[in-house]
Design a protein around this motif. Structure first.
Motif, PDB file in Angstrom:
ATOM      1  N   LYS A  53      -2.229   2.637   7.964  1.00 46.43           N
ATOM      2  CA  LYS A  53      -2.202   1.193   8.242  1.00 46.43           C
ATOM      3  C   LYS A  53      -3.545   0.731   8.798  1.00 46.43           C
ATOM      4  N   TRP A  55      -6.404   2.073   8.250  1.00 45.29           N
ATOM      5  CA  TRP A  55      -7.365   2.137   7.143  1.00 45.29           C
ATOM      6  C   TRP A  55      -7.300   0.844   6.323  1.00 45.29           C
ATOM      7  N   VAL A  56      -6.099   0.437   5.961  1.00 40.44           N
ATOM      8  CA  VAL A  56      -5.919  -0.796   5.180  1.00 40.44           C
ATOM      9  C   VAL A  56      -6.423  -1.996   5.975  1.00 40.44           C
ATOM     10  N   ASP A  57      -6.058  -2.069   7.240  1.00 40.11           N
ATOM     11  CA  ASP A  57      -6.479  -3.192   8.088  1.00 40.11           C
ATOM     12  C   ASP A  57      -7.995  -3.261   8.228  1.00 40.11           C
ATOM     13  N   LEU A  59     -10.338  -1.978   6.174  1.00 41.89           N
ATOM     14  CA  LEU A  59     -10.958  -2.365   4.904  1.00 41.89           C
ATOM     15  C   LEU A  59     -10.726  -3.840   4.596  1.00 41.89           C
ATOM     16  N   ASN A  60      -9.567  -4.359   4.922  1.00 44.13           N
ATOM     17  CA  ASN A  60      -9.315  -5.792   4.755  1.00 44.13           C
ATOM     18  C   ASN A  60     -10.264  -6.610   5.624  1.00 44.13           C
ATOM     19  N   GLN A  65     -10.691  -4.711   0.620  1.00 43.72           N
ATOM     20  CA  GLN A  65      -9.283  -4.466   0.392  1.00 43.72           C
ATOM     21  C   GLN A  65      -8.983  -3.801  -0.948  1.00 43.72           C
ATOM     22  N   ASP A  66      -9.837  -3.977  -1.943  1.00 46.38           N
ATOM     23  CA  ASP A  66      -9.615  -3.354  -3.252  1.00 46.38           C
ATOM     24  C   ASP A  66      -9.672  -1.828  -3.172  1.00 46.38           C
ATOM     25  N   ALA A  68      -8.611  -0.041  -0.450  1.00 45.74           N
ATOM     26  CA  ALA A  68      -7.705   0.434   0.604  1.00 45.74           C
ATOM     27  C   ALA A  68      -6.726   1.508   0.137  1.00 45.74           C
ATOM     28  N   LYS A  69      -6.256   1.435  -1.069  1.00 45.13           N
ATOM     29  CA  LYS A  69      -5.261   2.399  -1.556  1.00 45.13           C
ATOM     30  C   LYS A  69      -5.876   3.545  -2.361  1.00 45.13           C
TER      31      LYS A  69
END
Length: 82
Positions: A53, A55-57, A59-60, A65-66, A68-69
């Motif tokens: 979570k 990591w996603v936050d 990168l956002n 955000q592209d 993040a996954k």
């Protein structure tokens, strides 16, 4: 990339964060080190929901955000070898 001075405040934040240094780095806009630290933690602990979570936050927050996954496939050492 720009070198940052290690202030007493940042040093204290890093010591308090222990392994989760990315929290202190991102709070001080030191993005390279924040991404590196968190990326290493994510690679070592791929099933950790908190790290994923964060990591996603992170990168956002920096407009990536592209990515993040996407998996982290390899760590590169950019330091000059003698």
């Amino acid at each position: 990339m720009q070198r940052q001075v290690l202030t007493q405040a940042l040093d204290g934040q890093l010591k308090a964060a222990k392994l989760r240094e990315y929290i202190a780095y991102s709070a001080n806009n030191i993005w390279y080190d924040a991404l590196t630290n968190l990326g290493q933690l994510r690679q070592a602990n791929p099933q950790n929901a908190t790290i994923n979570k964060d990591w996603v936050d992170l990168l956002n927050a920096v407009g990536l955000q592209d990515f993040a996954k996407e998996p982290i496939v390899q760590h590169y050492n950019l330091e000059k070898e003698d």
